[in-house]
Motif scaffolding. Structure first.
Motif, PDB file in Angstrom:
ATOM      1  N   UNK A 115       6.130   0.421 -10.315  1.00 39.77           N
ATOM      2  CA  UNK A 115       5.985  -1.004 -10.002  1.00 39.77           C
ATOM      3  C   UNK A 115       7.393  -1.530  -9.762  1.00 39.77           C
ATOM      4  N   UNK A 116       7.730  -1.676  -8.470  1.00 41.88           N
ATOM      5  CA  UNK A 116       9.105  -1.999  -8.114  1.00 41.88           C
ATOM      6  C   UNK A 116       9.408  -3.488  -8.116  1.00 41.88           C
ATOM      7  N   UNK A 117       8.405  -4.304  -7.818  1.00 39.68           N
ATOM      8  CA  UNK A 117       8.639  -5.747  -7.754  1.00 39.68           C
ATOM      9  C   UNK A 117       7.494  -6.492  -8.431  1.00 39.68           C
ATOM     10  N   UNK A 118       7.655  -7.783  -8.597  1.00 39.59           N
ATOM     11  CA  UNK A 118       6.602  -8.623  -9.174  1.00 39.59           C
ATOM     12  C   UNK A 118       5.345  -8.564  -8.301  1.00 39.59           C
ATOM     13  N   UNK A 119       5.533  -8.428  -6.988  1.00 38.67           N
ATOM     14  CA  UNK A 119       4.374  -8.384  -6.092  1.00 38.67           C
ATOM     15  C   UNK A 119       3.495  -7.180  -6.391  1.00 38.67           C
ATOM     16  N   UNK A 120       4.086  -6.114  -6.934  1.00 38.60           N
ATOM     17  CA  UNK A 120       3.304  -4.929  -7.286  1.00 38.60           C
ATOM     18  C   UNK A 120       2.241  -5.287  -8.315  1.00 38.60           C
ATOM     19  N   UNK A 121       2.580  -6.225  -9.203  1.00 32.21           N
ATOM     20  CA  UNK A 121       1.619  -6.639 -10.224  1.00 32.21           C
ATOM     21  C   UNK A 121       0.406  -7.274  -9.539  1.00 32.21           C
ATOM     22  N   UNK A 122       0.670  -8.063  -8.493  1.00 27.02           N
ATOM     23  CA  UNK A 122      -0.426  -8.661  -7.728  1.00 27.02           C
ATOM     24  C   UNK A 122      -1.254  -7.587  -7.039  1.00 27.02           C
ATOM     25  N   UNK A 123      -0.551  -6.638  -6.410  1.00 29.64           N
ATOM     26  CA  UNK A 123      -1.238  -5.581  -5.661  1.00 29.64           C
ATOM     27  C   UNK A 123      -2.107  -4.728  -6.586  1.00 29.64           C
ATOM     28  N   UNK A 124      -1.597  -4.441  -7.767  1.00 32.58           N
ATOM     29  CA  UNK A 124      -2.369  -3.628  -8.709  1.00 32.58           C
ATOM     30  C   UNK A 124      -3.640  -4.364  -9.110  1.00 32.58           C
ATOM     31  N   UNK A 125      -3.507  -5.645  -9.413  1.00 30.73           N
ATOM     32  CA  UNK A 125      -4.682  -6.418  -9.805  1.00 30.73           C
ATOM     33  C   UNK A 125      -5.714  -6.456  -8.693  1.00 30.73           C
ATOM     34  N   UNK A 126      -5.249  -6.762  -7.493  1.00 29.17           N
ATOM     35  CA  UNK A 126      -6.181  -6.906  -6.378  1.00 29.17           C
ATOM     36  C   UNK A 126      -6.785  -5.564  -5.980  1.00 29.17           C
ATOM     37  N   UNK A 127      -5.935  -4.562  -5.736  1.00 28.17           N
ATOM     38  CA  UNK A 127      -6.416  -3.295  -5.185  1.00 28.17           C
ATOM     39  C   UNK A 127      -6.903  -2.306  -6.241  1.00 28.17           C
ATOM     40  N   UNK A 128      -6.043  -2.037  -7.209  1.00 25.12           N
ATOM     41  CA  UNK A 128      -6.395  -1.004  -8.188  1.00 25.12           C
ATOM     42  C   UNK A 128      -7.561  -1.461  -9.060  1.00 25.12           C
ATOM     43  N   UNK A 129      -7.471  -2.696  -9.561  1.00 23.96           N
ATOM     44  CA  UNK A 129      -8.588  -3.191 -10.369  1.00 23.96           C
ATOM     45  C   UNK A 129      -9.818  -3.399  -9.498  1.00 23.96           C
ATOM     46  N   UNK A 130      -9.579  -3.789  -8.251  1.00 22.08           N
ATOM     47  CA  UNK A 130     -10.696  -3.945  -7.318  1.00 22.08           C
ATOM     48  C   UNK A 130     -11.444  -2.635  -7.138  1.00 22.08           C
ATOM     49  N   UNK A 131     -10.693  -1.568  -6.940  1.00 15.77           N
ATOM     50  CA  UNK A 131     -11.304  -0.245  -6.776  1.00 15.77           C
ATOM     51  C   UNK A 131     -12.019   0.160  -8.059  1.00 15.77           C
ATOM     52  N   UNK A 132     -11.371  -0.105  -9.183  1.00 20.08           N
ATOM     53  CA  UNK A 132     -11.962   0.255 -10.474  1.00 20.08           C
ATOM     54  C   UNK A 132     -13.288  -0.469 -10.679  1.00 20.08           C
ATOM     55  N   UNK A 133     -13.330  -1.737 -10.298  1.00 19.81           N
ATOM     56  CA  UNK A 133     -14.561  -2.511 -10.480  1.00 19.81           C
ATOM     57  C   UNK A 133     -15.706  -1.904  -9.678  1.00 19.81           C
ATOM     58  N   UNK A 134     -15.413  -1.543  -8.439  1.00 18.96           N
ATOM     59  CA  UNK A 134     -16.460  -0.960  -7.600  1.00 18.96           C
ATOM     60  C   UNK A 134     -16.992   0.305  -8.249  1.00 18.96           C
ATOM     61  N   UNK A 135     -16.090   1.123  -8.742  1.00 21.91           N
ATOM     62  CA  UNK A 135     -16.484   2.356  -9.409  1.00 21.91           C
ATOM     63  C   UNK A 135     -17.270   2.068 -10.686  1.00 21.91           C
ATOM     64  N   UNK A 136     -16.801   1.099 -11.448  1.00 19.23           N
ATOM     65  CA  UNK A 136     -17.400   0.831 -12.753  1.00 19.23           C
ATOM     66  C   UNK A 136     -18.770   0.184 -12.664  1.00 19.23           C
TER      67      UNK A 136
ATOM     68  N   UNK C 256      13.903 -13.187 -12.278  1.00 10.52           N
ATOM     69  CA  UNK C 256      13.183 -13.552 -11.051  1.00 10.52           C
ATOM     70  C   UNK C 256      13.442 -15.000 -10.656  1.00 10.52           C
ATOM     71  N   UNK C 257      13.347 -15.894 -11.648  1.00 10.15           N
ATOM     72  CA  UNK C 257      13.551 -17.314 -11.354  1.00 10.15           C
ATOM     73  C   UNK C 257      14.967 -17.589 -10.884  1.00 10.15           C
TER      74      UNK C 257
END
Lengths: 315, 95, 265
Positions: A115-136, C256-257
């Motif tokens: 996780x290189x940037x803060x945006x990665x946290x967003x991407x993980x929530x949207x994509x990785x958790x999204x994929x997990x939900x579909x599977x679950x 960040x801020x």
């Protein structure tokens, strides 16, 4: 009862959607497959905490900090529910952890990416958790009772995970030039690994047929992957970002999105332990377990002393 | 690496509106106090005002699935115990 | 965020408002820095169940801090928000006690630190409930339930480690050696604490010293730990004189801020 009759009764239960419970008779392969699958799922939750946990101290607002902390804590809880479900199959938590730490057991490769940037946290929530939900969601109807019940509990808690990730990306996408670039960059790096979460293509998946018959698996890899792509291809429009796949295109005939070929070499490599963070992730888990040994021993020693005291009082 | 294993506990929770304790799952704890606190932290993160029971898994005795037929067959014969046996007029259908 | 939100002085220049502001920030900073430190354990705890337990406590504390910061922002009246107060103040403007900024160390050090801190918060909030300031009193009342659980959880661990194995006992003795010098600061009042207490808003922090000591003694007895007598004073946090540890905490927290100023997250 003859073995064939026993096996027939077992399959009958599955065919009529009666749950198999821990004390029921089950084929040895069924038990083994479940232990492998459920524990792999559990390990994934635990290892999955690490790439996100390391941004808790850097979360850019108090609200984000609290949300991320709650999310990661949920993942620990999910791991726990799943270890508990696995333990009903006559295997101990210690054995399961030993399998993870020795490399014998696998966990979802997606967590071997950094996780290189803060945006990665967003991407993980949207994509990785999204994929997990579909599977679950599909697994809520799995044949083994404890696993299905754990899935229902997890699904209830999971929806906020995806939503918070999407919100992070949405905020970034509406922000400064640098923030938008940060979001697009994260999407570029997390998109393909998320597709790989659904596993190999159906025709390259040897155990799938039996697992579908036993309803350990309810939907095929490709089916779930398609669902995921269709969902994200719509959601990305709200973000005003671009999914890094030139072949992604709505298909009028099939009523779904066509998409490009996954790099299966990368998939195999990361699965085999050569991903960017494999060694670090495992090392962190082993270290936590090893460093925690004296704590666990102390708690056990204290409990034994108390039990002894109680016995003496009674006498 | 130590292989100490805290015992396994089964967790039962009764929600605020609930009538009885339901099995929620299991966890490892060194003693009962820890088990209850862990249960609170793991299984009640989203609710309040509940009752938690923890029992060491080894102390749970369960009926055997093979017994099911013998255990429950007698009940199946006493069909008058089931509410659907009775035909009631429409006016009292909600009973 | 507009430029005025880094004007950390209070709008009104009267001494009373200033004292209330500093006091509220002090309460907020304590909870935040402690919560932040505890959150560092996420994913690294000695057992999964304990990971969940300690992150619960971290969440509670961050929640408490937000209540205080939001109130402080109102008192500030110059456009500050909870986030500008946390992410844009420099080290010298933080008013937390030194105890909470110390590194986690091992499980023994973390537990003991939490035990000392929660016990202090408990007696503090108990008195703060009667504050003439309605906001502070309400926050204290709300936080008391959580803090009661924090003491219970941490004191049980102190006992387990103190009366567990030889190794755990020696580790918690080491932790005690390291942390004890920082406990004095809890009861030495800064100017704003004195002033708000005089106004019936704050708490005379030395008035809870005995109760705190009694509770700690009791738990130590059960843990077979010795209540230390020697004192090597380490103070200054309440007035912005911190250790290098807080600098590195803020470097990480605020990066960040500070790197992307004026953005929404």
């Amino acid at each position: 009862m003859a073995m064939q009759e026993v096996e027939n009764k077992f399959q009958e239960k599955i065919d009529t959607e009666i749950k198999i419970e821990p004390k029921d008779w089950m084929p040895e392969d069924y038990r083994k497959t479940l232990i492998r699958q459920i524990s792999q799922h559990a390990h994934s939750e635990i290892v999955g905490m690490l790439p996100e946990a390391n941004w808790i101290t850097r979360a850019p607002t108090l609200r984000r900090k609290a949300i991320l902390l709650a999310k990661v804590q949920d993942e620990a809880g999910h791991g726990l529910y799943l270890y508990a479900a696995t333990e009903t199959l006559n295997i101990s938590r210690d054995e399961l952890l030993e399998q993870l730490h020795s490399g014998k057991a696998k966990y979802s490769s997606i967590f071997n990416y950094p996780t290189l940037t803060w945006a990665d946290i967003g991407a993980i929530g949207w994509l990785v958790d999204g994929a997990a939900i579909i599977n679950q969601v599909a697994l809520c109807r799995t044949s083994f009772g404890p696993y299905a019940r754990a899935m229902v509990r997890i699904c209830k808690e999971e929806s906020f995970h995806q939503r918070q990730g999407f919100e992070v990306l949405l905020t970034l996408s509406k922000g400064s030039t640098e923030q938008r670039a940060m979001a697009q960059d994260a999407l570029n790096r997390w998109w393909w690994p998320s597709l790989m979460m659904f596993g190999p293509k159906d025709d390259a998946s040897p155990n799938s047929a039996q697992n579908i018959k036993w309803k350990i698996k309810r939907c095929s890899n490709d089916e779930l992957r398609q669902k995921f792509v269709d969902m994200c291809a719509e959601q990305v429009k709200v973000l005003n970002l671009t999914i890094p796949d030139k072949k992604l295109k709505w298909n009028e005939t099939t009523n779904q999105y066509d998409f490009g070929e996954i790099n299966w070499e990368e998939f195999k490599n990361v699965l085999a332990g050569n991903g960017p963070c494999n060694k670090e992730r495992l090392a962190a888990r082993i270290s936590a377990h090893t460093n925690g040994a004296w704590v666990r021993e102390a708690a056990e020693a204290y409990a034994k002393k108390q039990q002894l005291k109680e016995k003496l009082l009674v006498q | 690496m130590s292989q100490q294993d805290w015992p396994l506990w089964e967790v039962f929770i009764r929600s605020k509106q609930g009538l009885d304790h339901k099995h929620a799952g299991s966890l490892h704890a060194a003693d009962a106090a820890m088990a209850i606190e862990n249960a609170r932290d793991v299984y009640t993160r989203r609710m309040e005002g509940i009752s938690i029971w923890v029992v060491e898994s080894k102390n749970i005795h369960a009926s055997s699935p093979e017994d099911a037929a013998n255990f429950y067959e007698p009940a199946n014969n006493k069909v008058y115990r089931h509410p659907t046996f009775y035909h009631l007029p429409d006016e009292v259908k909600n009973m | 965020m507009n430029p005025s939100s880094t004007n950390f002085k209070t709008k009104g220049s009267d001494k009373e408002t200033e004292a209330l502001y500093n006091y509220t920030l002090h309460l907020a900073d304590n909870a935040l820095i402690m919560g932040h430190r505890l959150s560092e354990w996420t994913g690294h705890g000695p057992a999964l169940e304990q990971d969940i337990a300690i992150t619960n406590i971290a969440l509670d504390l961050i929640g408490q801090s937000r209540n205080f910061y939001q109130y402080a922002a109102i008192i500030n009246g110059n456009g500050c928000t909870e986030d500008s107060l946390v992410y844009l103040r420099d080290v010298a403007e933080f008013k937390n006690i030194l105890l909470v900024e110390l590194p986690n160390g091992d499980w023994a050090k973390t537990i003991l630190k939490l035990f000392f801190f929660s016990t202090w918060q408990y007696f503090l909030y108990k008195k703060l409930k009667s504050s003439f300031d309605q906001q502070l009193s309400a926050i204290a009342e709300k936080s008391l339930k959580e803090v009661t659980y924090h003491i219970r959880w941490s004191s049980e661990w102190v006992i387990r480690l103190g009366d567990g194995t030889e190794e755990s006992h020696s580790r918690i003795m080491n932790a005690l050696d390291e942390l004890w010098p920082y406990t004095d600061e809890l009861f030495i009042a800064s100017d704003y604490e004195k002033q708000t207490a005089d106004n019936g808003i704050g708490v005379y922090t030395n008035s809870i010293k005995n109760e705190w000591g009694e509770k700690v003694r009791g738990v130590f007895r059960e843990s077979t730990l010795l209540f230390p007598e020697t004192r090597l004073l380490q103070t200054g946090g309440k007035d912005g004189k911190h250790t290098e540890y807080l600098t590195s905490v803020l470097n990480e927290m605020q990066f960040l801020q500070r790197t992307y100023p004026g953005c929404e997250w």
